[in-house]
Motif scaffolding. Structure first.
Motif, short mmCIF file in Angstrom:
data_model
loop_
_atom_site.label_atom_id
_atom_site.label_comp_id
_atom_site.label_asym_id
_atom_site.label_seq_id
_atom_site.Cartn_x
_atom_site.Cartn_y
_atom_site.Cartn_z
N SER A 40 0.82 -1.22 0.00
CA SER A 40 0.00 0.00 0.00
C SER A 40 0.85 1.26 0.00
CB SER A 40 -0.97 0.00 1.17
OG SER A 40 -0.29 0.18 2.39
N THR A 41 2.09 1.19 0.49
CA THR A 41 2.97 2.37 0.48
C THR A 41 3.52 2.65 -0.91
OG1 THR A 41 5.07 1.22 0.96
CG2 THR A 41 3.71 1.90 2.86
N GLN A 42 3.41 1.69 -1.81
CA GLN A 42 3.95 1.84 -3.16
C GLN A 42 2.89 2.27 -4.18
OE1 GLN A 42 7.39 1.45 -3.50
NE2 GLN A 42 7.09 1.33 -1.28
N ALA A 43 1.66 2.30 -3.76
CA ALA A 43 0.56 2.66 -4.67
C ALA A 43 0.71 4.11 -5.14
CB ALA A 43 -0.78 2.48 -3.96
N PRO A 44 0.25 4.40 -6.34
CA PRO A 44 0.34 5.77 -6.86
C PRO A 44 -0.33 6.80 -5.94
CG PRO A 44 -0.23 4.28 -8.63
CD PRO A 44 -0.28 3.48 -7.35
N ASN A 45 -1.38 6.41 -5.26
CA ASN A 45 -2.10 7.35 -4.39
C ASN A 45 -1.72 7.20 -2.91
OD1 ASN A 45 -3.26 4.85 -4.04
ND2 ASN A 45 -5.37 5.59 -4.11
N ALA A 46 -0.59 6.56 -2.64
CA ALA A 46 -0.16 6.36 -1.25
C ALA A 46 0.09 7.70 -0.57
CB ALA A 46 1.11 5.52 -1.21
N THR A 47 -0.26 7.74 0.72
CA THR A 47 -0.08 8.95 1.52
C THR A 47 0.71 8.61 2.77
OG1 THR A 47 -2.08 8.62 2.84
CG2 THR A 47 -2.34 9.80 0.74
N ALA A 53 1.20 3.39 8.70
CA ALA A 53 0.69 2.05 9.00
C ALA A 53 1.80 1.02 8.82
CB ALA A 53 -0.50 1.72 8.11
N TYR A 54 2.60 1.19 7.78
CA TYR A 54 3.75 0.30 7.55
C TYR A 54 4.78 0.46 8.66
CZ TYR A 54 8.10 -1.44 5.54
OH TYR A 54 9.29 -2.08 5.35
N LEU A 55 5.12 1.70 8.97
CA LEU A 55 6.15 1.96 9.99
C LEU A 55 5.73 1.44 11.37
CD1 LEU A 55 7.24 5.52 8.86
CD2 LEU A 55 8.55 3.39 8.61
N ALA A 56 4.44 1.35 11.61
CA ALA A 56 3.95 0.83 12.90
C ALA A 56 4.33 -0.65 13.09
CB ALA A 56 2.44 1.00 12.99
N LEU A 57 4.65 -1.33 12.01
CA LEU A 57 5.05 -2.74 12.09
C LEU A 57 6.53 -2.91 12.44
CD1 LEU A 57 3.20 -4.04 8.91
CD2 LEU A 57 2.44 -4.21 11.30
N LEU A 58 7.28 -1.81 12.50
CA LEU A 58 8.72 -1.85 12.71
C LEU A 58 9.10 -1.38 14.11
CD1 LEU A 58 9.82 -0.09 9.38
CD2 LEU A 58 9.16 -2.48 9.71
N THR A 59 10.22 -1.89 14.61
CA THR A 59 10.77 -1.37 15.86
C THR A 59 11.35 0.02 15.59
OG1 THR A 59 12.96 -2.35 15.49
CG2 THR A 59 11.36 -3.68 16.74
N ASN A 85 12.04 8.91 6.47
CA ASN A 85 12.61 9.93 5.59
C ASN A 85 12.81 9.40 4.17
OD1 ASN A 85 12.68 11.61 7.82
ND2 ASN A 85 14.88 11.37 8.16
N GLY A 86 13.40 8.21 4.04
CA GLY A 86 13.66 7.64 2.73
C GLY A 86 12.39 7.32 1.98
N MET A 87 11.43 6.75 2.68
CA MET A 87 10.18 6.37 2.02
C MET A 87 9.33 7.58 1.67
SD MET A 87 9.22 2.85 4.04
CE MET A 87 7.87 2.39 2.93
N PHE A 89 10.45 10.42 0.66
CA PHE A 89 11.04 10.99 -0.54
C PHE A 89 10.44 10.36 -1.80
CE2 PHE A 89 14.33 11.01 -3.87
CZ PHE A 89 14.54 12.37 -4.00
N TYR A 90 10.20 9.04 -1.75
CA TYR A 90 9.68 8.33 -2.92
C TYR A 90 8.16 8.16 -2.91
CZ TYR A 90 14.45 7.19 -4.18
OH TYR A 90 15.76 7.27 -4.55
N LEU A 91 7.49 8.64 -1.88
CA LEU A 91 6.04 8.49 -1.77
C LEU A 91 5.35 9.13 -2.97
CD1 LEU A 91 4.11 7.26 0.32
CD2 LEU A 91 3.86 9.53 1.30
N GLY A 92 4.52 8.36 -3.65
CA GLY A 92 3.79 8.88 -4.80
C GLY A 92 4.59 8.91 -6.09
N ALA A 93 5.79 8.32 -6.12
CA ALA A 93 6.61 8.33 -7.33
C ALA A 93 6.08 7.37 -8.39
CB ALA A 93 8.06 7.99 -7.00
N HIS A 94 5.30 6.38 -7.98
CA HIS A 94 4.77 5.41 -8.94
C HIS A 94 3.48 5.92 -9.57
CE1 HIS A 94 6.86 2.11 -6.39
NE2 HIS A 94 7.67 2.58 -7.32
N THR A 95 3.39 5.71 -10.88
CA THR A 95 2.13 5.96 -11.57
C THR A 95 1.36 4.65 -11.73
OG1 THR A 95 3.25 5.73 -13.71
CG2 THR A 95 3.01 7.97 -12.80
#
Length: 156
Positions: A40-47, A53-59, A85-87, A89-95
């Protein structure tokens, strides 16, 4: 004396329930949740909502390697913030983005690997150049207290 015995029995029962809950942690289900949340973080409309939600799964001190590009998977106190920070930067880069979970491998109660195929099209946010890829990936996730502590990504 009776209340002391009751308290002791209650404590022992409580600890056995906690231990039983820890054994019930389903790594296969966690892997599927991780995969769908990551996708879901890679989707074109990801916010930022999907990202958080993804980061909540990480320590907080998650380590991350994406071989051969990032080879140091050392855990650091700001590991999650670095991922954010890294993610971001690329958020919404996919069409366009598609992913298919191919395999889930369970290792003891401390690690899981997911193998998936994904493809994307988009524009690099810094270079402003179009990109397109299809790849098969393997992510090995080390689990600690129900969260991902280390991520190692490999390309096929």
């Amino acid at each position: 004396m009776k209340s002391w015995l009751f308290a002791l029995l209650f404590f022992v029962f409580s600890m056995s329930v906690v231990a039983e809950d820890e054994r019930k942690f389903d790594l296969k289900q966690f892997a599927q949740v991780y995969f769908s949340t990551m996708v879901s973080t890679q989707a074109p409309n990801a916010t930022e909502k999907e990202l958080e939600a993804y980061l909540a799964l990480l320590t907080d001190d998650v380590g991350h390697a994406h071989l051969p590009y990032v080879t140091d998977d050392s855990r650091s106190p700001d590991g999650k913030q670095a991922m954010r920070n890294g993610m971001t930067f690329y958020l919404g880069a996919h069409t366009e983005y598609q992913a298919e979970l191919l395999d889930v491998f369970i290792f003891n109660d401390s690690a899981v690997a997911i193998r998936y195929k994904d493809s994307a099209k988009g524009f690099h946010p810094q270079l402003k150049k179009a990109f397109s890829f299809t790849q098969t990936m393997m992510e090995v996730l080390e689990i600690e207290n129900g969260k991902v502590a280390v991520i190692r990504k490999y390309h096929e």
